[in-house]
Design an enzyme around this catalytic site. Structure first.
Site, PDB file in Angstrom:
ATOM      1  CB  ALA A  51      -0.986   0.114   1.344  1.00 17.78           C
ATOM      2  CE  LYS A  52       3.119   6.479  -4.247  1.00 15.66           C
ATOM      3  NZ  LYS A  52       4.418   6.596  -3.977  1.00 15.66           N
ATOM      4  CB  ALA A  53       0.017   3.835   3.734  1.00 19.09           C
TER       5      ALA A  53
END
Ligand code: PMP
Length: 293
Positions: free
Chosen positions: A154-156
């Site tokens: 995830a690009k968190a």
């Protein structure tokens, strides 16, 4: 860097508003805990003069996957967000630009789930750089996060504290950028880009598991198939890269950019004579190809 001026327009929760007048809640769970997701996208002025967002669907689909991975409610439609992004580019008269959508949480000081989330899309001018200048890289003292601690695909936002620490350390020591190993000391990725290395005309790249397997990485794999370049995905060590002929970073912002050295190891091949260079040239061409529909 001036990301916006007094008349810059952004998309915010269904409306086009001035960047200077948009607000967010200072009690947002996203701000306090790094609990948001985002994308980094580029648009290019293509060879027919039109503006094309490169891999728009892939980026907005990843935004959704990222949000769902960390339990942020996601009620947005990819087609609508892409249309909104083109409108942002249009209203700001942008061609070659960097686009930053963010999905964030409401006011919530607890760790509990939310019933809704919000979105904004910003864009600012960014010329393609596809650098001729090769990067002087440093192996970071920071490792990439344990995938059992984070949803690593995830690009968190919170993940990027790791990226910031690594990048600042490398720059403080006089290097251009950091390269991070994973928790097992295997090759992983940069603070904001994936890595390939080349040996005897074959490309190698860390397999997914401890990395954000990027959209540019997938594009490079696509290009290699088209050009008949052999690529292997696997688990590699510093020893592997420090006996390689060449290496490069790939990512939306970084595009495809070669490495000059890693620590005190200087890559021996002339970059212009490598398969990596062929990949860079093919990428450069691909991003300015007009969309077919
Ligand atoms: N790894 C990390 C940690 C990144 O932040 C990025 C940039 N999104 C990448 C790899 C490359 O991903 P992409 O090619 O999708 O931009």
């Amino acid at each position: 860097m001036n990301y916006y001026q007094s008349n810059t327009i952004i998309y915010h929760n269904g409306k086009f508003v001035k960047a200077s007048e948009a607000t967010m809640d200072l009690y947002s769970q996203s701000l306090h805990y790094g609990y948001s997701v985002f994308e980094g996208i580029r648009s290019y002025k293509t060879t027919d003069g039109s503006t094309a967002i490169f891999k728009a669907v892939e980026h907005f689909e990843r935004l959704k996957v990222s949000a769902e991975a960390i339990n942020l409610p996601y009620s947005f439609d990819t087609k609508e967000l892409i249309a909104a992004t083109y409108e942002v580019l249009n209203q700001n008269k942008l061609g070659d630009a960097y686009i930053r959508p963010v999905v964030y949480a409401p006011a919530n000081m607890s760790f509990a789930r939310n019933t809704e989330s919000y979105v904004f899309i910003e864009a600012w001018e960014m010329a393609p750089f596809l650098g001729d200048k090769l990067l002087r890289m440093m192996t970071s003292s920071f490792q990439r996060p344990n995938p059992k601690a984070f949803k690593i695909h995830a690009k968190a936002a919170g993940h990027y504290v790791n990226s910031i620490l690594a990048s600042q350390e490398a720059k403080d020591k006089g290097y251009d950028e950091a390269f991070l190993l994973d928790m097992n000391d295997h090759l992983a990725e940069g603070p904001g880009a994936n890595m390939f290395f080349e040996k005897d005309g074959v490309l190698f790249t860390p397999k997914p598991g401890h990395i954000l397997a990027g959209i540019t990485r997938a594009t490079v794999l696509e290009i290699c198939t088209q050009l008949g370049i052999e690529v292997r995905e696997g688990t590699y060590t510093l020893q592997d890269i420090k006996s390689a002929d060449a290496a490069f970073f790939c990512g939306t912002a970084a595009e495809v950019i070669g490495w000059e050295s890693l620590d005190d190891y200087v890559f021996p091949a002339s970059f212009l004579e490598t398969k990596s260079y062929q990949v860079q040239q093919a990428y450069k061409k691909m991003v300015v190809t007009p969309l077919s529909n």
